[in-house]
Design a protein around this motif. Structure first.
Motif, mmCIF file in Angstrom:
data_model
loop_
_atom_site.group_PDB
_atom_site.id
_atom_site.type_symbol
_atom_site.label_atom_id
_atom_site.label_comp_id
_atom_site.label_asym_id
_atom_site.label_seq_id
_atom_site.Cartn_x
_atom_site.Cartn_y
_atom_site.Cartn_z
ATOM 1 N N CYS A 140 0.831 -1.221 0.000
ATOM 2 C CA CYS A 140 0.000 0.000 0.000
ATOM 3 C C CYS A 140 0.856 1.258 0.000
ATOM 4 N N LYS A 141 1.855 1.235 0.873
ATOM 5 C CA LYS A 141 2.687 2.439 1.015
ATOM 6 C C LYS A 141 3.457 2.724 -0.263
ATOM 7 N N MET A 142 3.801 1.672 -0.988
ATOM 8 C CA MET A 142 4.486 1.909 -2.274
ATOM 9 C C MET A 142 3.501 2.491 -3.291
ATOM 10 N N ILE A 143 2.253 1.989 -3.268
ATOM 11 C CA ILE A 143 1.259 2.522 -4.210
ATOM 12 C C ILE A 143 0.974 3.989 -3.892
ATOM 13 N N LEU A 144 1.001 4.310 -2.585
ATOM 14 C CA LEU A 144 0.741 5.696 -2.162
ATOM 15 C C LEU A 144 1.981 6.580 -2.245
ATOM 16 N N ARG A 145 3.053 6.044 -2.696
ATOM 17 C CA ARG A 145 4.339 6.742 -2.839
ATOM 18 C C ARG A 145 4.941 7.145 -1.503
ATOM 19 N N LEU A 146 4.546 6.442 -0.443
ATOM 20 C CA LEU A 146 5.156 6.737 0.852
ATOM 21 C C LEU A 146 6.473 5.984 0.975
ATOM 22 N N TYR A 147 6.572 4.861 0.278
ATOM 23 C CA TYR A 147 7.830 4.123 0.151
ATOM 24 C C TYR A 147 8.165 4.022 -1.327
ATOM 25 N N GLN A 148 9.462 4.030 -1.584
ATOM 26 C CA GLN A 148 9.908 3.785 -2.953
ATOM 27 C C GLN A 148 10.174 2.294 -3.131
ATOM 28 N N ALA A 149 9.784 1.750 -4.247
ATOM 29 C CA ALA A 149 10.071 0.336 -4.503
ATOM 30 C C ALA A 149 11.580 0.158 -4.684
ATOM 31 N N VAL A 163 -5.201 9.638 -6.210
ATOM 32 C CA VAL A 163 -5.057 8.466 -5.328
ATOM 33 C C VAL A 163 -5.223 8.915 -3.876
ATOM 34 N N GLN A 164 -6.196 8.356 -3.209
ATOM 35 C CA GLN A 164 -6.496 8.777 -1.840
ATOM 36 C C GLN A 164 -6.421 7.590 -0.884
ATOM 37 N N PRO A 165 -5.870 7.812 0.312
ATOM 38 C CA PRO A 165 -5.824 6.710 1.294
ATOM 39 C C PRO A 165 -6.984 6.763 2.294
ATOM 40 N N ILE A 166 -7.347 5.595 2.799
ATOM 41 C CA ILE A 166 -8.218 5.520 3.982
ATOM 42 C C ILE A 166 -7.499 4.593 4.947
ATOM 43 N N SER A 175 -14.224 9.937 6.909
ATOM 44 C CA SER A 175 -12.912 9.903 6.243
ATOM 45 C C SER A 175 -13.034 9.363 4.816
ATOM 46 N N ILE A 176 -14.027 8.526 4.575
ATOM 47 C CA ILE A 176 -14.275 8.081 3.193
ATOM 48 C C ILE A 176 -14.776 9.278 2.365
ATOM 49 N N ALA A 177 -15.654 10.082 2.975
ATOM 50 C CA ALA A 177 -16.147 11.279 2.272
ATOM 51 C C ALA A 177 -14.981 12.203 1.957
ATOM 52 N N ARG A 178 -14.078 12.359 2.920
ATOM 53 C CA ARG A 178 -12.931 13.243 2.669
ATOM 54 C C ARG A 178 -12.118 12.732 1.482
ATOM 55 N N ALA A 179 -11.917 11.424 1.444
ATOM 56 C CA ALA A 179 -11.153 10.855 0.325
ATOM 57 C C ALA A 179 -11.875 11.101 -1.001
ATOM 58 N N LEU A 180 -13.204 11.078 -0.964
ATOM 59 C CA LEU A 180 -13.975 11.203 -2.209
ATOM 60 C C LEU A 180 -14.037 12.636 -2.740
ATOM 61 N N ILE A 181 -13.779 13.601 -1.857
ATOM 62 C CA ILE A 181 -13.901 15.006 -2.267
ATOM 63 C C ILE A 181 -13.005 15.329 -3.465
ATOM 64 N N PRO A 219 -11.236 10.951 -6.597
ATOM 65 C CA PRO A 219 -10.066 10.148 -6.977
ATOM 66 C C PRO A 219 -10.426 9.033 -7.961
ATOM 67 N N LYS A 220 -9.400 8.532 -8.605
ATOM 68 C CA LYS A 220 -9.592 7.357 -9.474
ATOM 69 C C LYS A 220 -9.399 6.082 -8.659
ATOM 70 N N LEU A 221 -8.602 6.217 -7.592
ATOM 71 C CA LEU A 221 -8.219 5.036 -6.824
ATOM 72 C C LEU A 221 -8.195 5.379 -5.336
ATOM 73 N N ILE A 222 -8.827 4.515 -4.532
ATOM 74 C CA ILE A 222 -8.754 4.669 -3.075
ATOM 75 C C ILE A 222 -8.052 3.441 -2.513
ATOM 76 N N ILE A 223 -7.050 3.704 -1.679
ATOM 77 C CA ILE A 223 -6.314 2.610 -1.051
ATOM 78 C C ILE A 223 -6.771 2.545 0.394
ATOM 79 N N ALA A 224 -7.491 1.499 0.740
ATOM 80 C CA ALA A 224 -8.051 1.389 2.087
ATOM 81 C C ALA A 224 -7.337 0.260 2.823
ATOM 82 N N ASP A 225 -6.448 0.639 3.752
ATOM 83 C CA ASP A 225 -5.652 -0.355 4.476
ATOM 84 C C ASP A 225 -6.364 -0.719 5.779
ATOM 85 N N GLU A 226 -6.966 -1.883 5.815
ATOM 86 C CA GLU A 226 -7.703 -2.385 6.986
ATOM 87 C C GLU A 226 -8.717 -1.355 7.486
#
Ligand SMILES: Nc1ncnc2c1ncn2[C@@H]1O[C@H](COP(=O)(O)OP(=O)(O)OP(=O)(O)O)[C@@H](O)[C@H]1O
Ligand SMILES: [Mg+2]
Length: 324
Positions: free
Chosen positions: A58-67, A94-97, A166-172, A175-182
């Motif tokens: 997830c973190k790589m998709i969100l660019r928080l980590y580099q592959a 791209v938005q996280p939840i 927080s889902i509403a915030r992500a939708l504002i 986005p094309k993609l939402i990454i929802a980690d647990e």
């Protein structure tokens, strides 16, 4: 052919563990390839037990980590291509939840300030009135309203309500993609399906795809179009959710299927995975071989290759359980 929304190509993440001098490495994500179609929105669930690499992916998709190896592309543009990479556009697309909604909002700020900040600072709404309209519409689509949310602090909401906000915030940002980690792990059991159901509704309403990371197999099967199973950093099976449920092809998926719990339950990690030692991450043959009931000498000596069962189905196994 339509452009893929997300392409994860042979991506790995290697952590150094035990301090700088130990020289020990842990391959948390090991050569994973996955795609999310760009044609119509989908929900892809990524399942697997604790430590299998879900959050790292997830973190790589969100660019928080580099592959460390491989490449990730969004709408055909590689993350590594700095010329095409527009950080602002990425935040819109791209938005996280996250798991715990109480950590996503400061306890000292009214929750609606986050919604207004997202709408106004990212330039989605030009005026406060416009922002208000957008926020109201988005909150309504998650079963809330601005009248209910306005001026209130996180502690004044239940976990389920705050997660919907927080889902509403992500939708504002639309986005094309939402990454929802647990996203439902910290939510009361009675509310889990309620939140997961929302993903199904929002997918079509907002034309947004979800990557839904979970331990919770029963919600994953219910909500997903596709399921990817990870084991010790490797993708071991991928396919259409119903197909995987009816006919698991990997012995590990079969094991998981036999243990599918009721909604909200997690599978027993003690029962299935007593050993989380790091040595298993570095096995160069099939990582599941040590506990696979069908393992042969081949499995204990060679790394399996990804076998394509059909266009939408692949399994990382020498002896897939086809049609059994
Ligand atoms: N920053 C880090 N440094 C070192 N090791 C890490 C780091 N982050 C994760 N790991 C290790 O990488 C492996 C994968 O971790 P990750 O958090 O991705 O698993 P997960 O599937 O999300 O687990 P969970 O279900 O418990 O959230 C684990 O062994 C973890 O200890
Ligand atoms: Mg995690």
């Amino acid at each position: 052919m339509a452009e893929k929304l997300l392409e994860i190509k042979n991506v790995s993440k290697i952590f150094r563990i035990g301090g700088m001098l130990s020289g020990k490495k842990l391959t948390a994500v090991d050569g994973i390839s996955l795609e999310v179609d760009g044609e119509k929105p989908v929900i892809l669930s990524v399942v697997g037990e604790s430590g299998c690499g879900k959050s790292t992916l997830c973190k790589m998709i969100l660019r928080l980590y580099q592959a460390d190896e491989g490449e990730i592309c969004l709408s055909g543009n590689s993350y590594a291509n700095k010329k095409k990479y527009d950080p602002m556009q990425f935040r819109l697309d791209v938005q996280p939840i996250f798991q715990n909604p109480y950590e996503a909002f400061s306890a000292r700020k009214p929750v609606d300030t986050y919604l207004f900040n997202t709408a106004l600072r990212l330039g989605i709404a030009k005026t406060r009135d416009e922002a208000e309209k957008l926020i109201e519409e988005t909150l309504q689509s998650v079963g809330m309203s601005l009248a209910v949310v306005k001026g209130k602090y996180p502690a004044q909401f239940s976990g389920g309500e705050l997660q919907r906000i927080s889902i509403a915030r992500a939708l504002i940002t639309r986005p094309k993609l939402i990454i929802a980690d647990e996203p439902v792990a910290a939510i009361d059991a009675s509310m889990k399906m309620n939140i997961v159901n929302l993903f199904k509704e929002l997918k079509d309403k907002y034309n947004v795809s979800f990557i839904y990371i979970t331990h919770d197999l029963s919600t994953a099967y219910y909500v997903s179009d596709y399921i990817a199973t990870l084991y010790r950093g490797c993708l071991i099976e991928y396919g259409e959710a119903m197909d995987i449920m009816d006919n698991p092809a990997h012995p590990y998926t079969e094991l998981l299927m036999n243990a599918v719990p009721r909604v909200g339950d997690k599978w027993s990690e003690e029962l299935i995975l007593p050993d989380t030692e790091e040595k298993e991450y570095s096995i160069s043959y099939c990582k599941f071989a040590p506990r696979c009931p069908y393992a042969t000498d081949e499995c204990r000596n060679k790394k399996p290759e990804m076998t394509l069962i059909n266009d939408n189905r692949k399994v990382f196994c020498f002896h897939p359980l086809l049609g059994s």
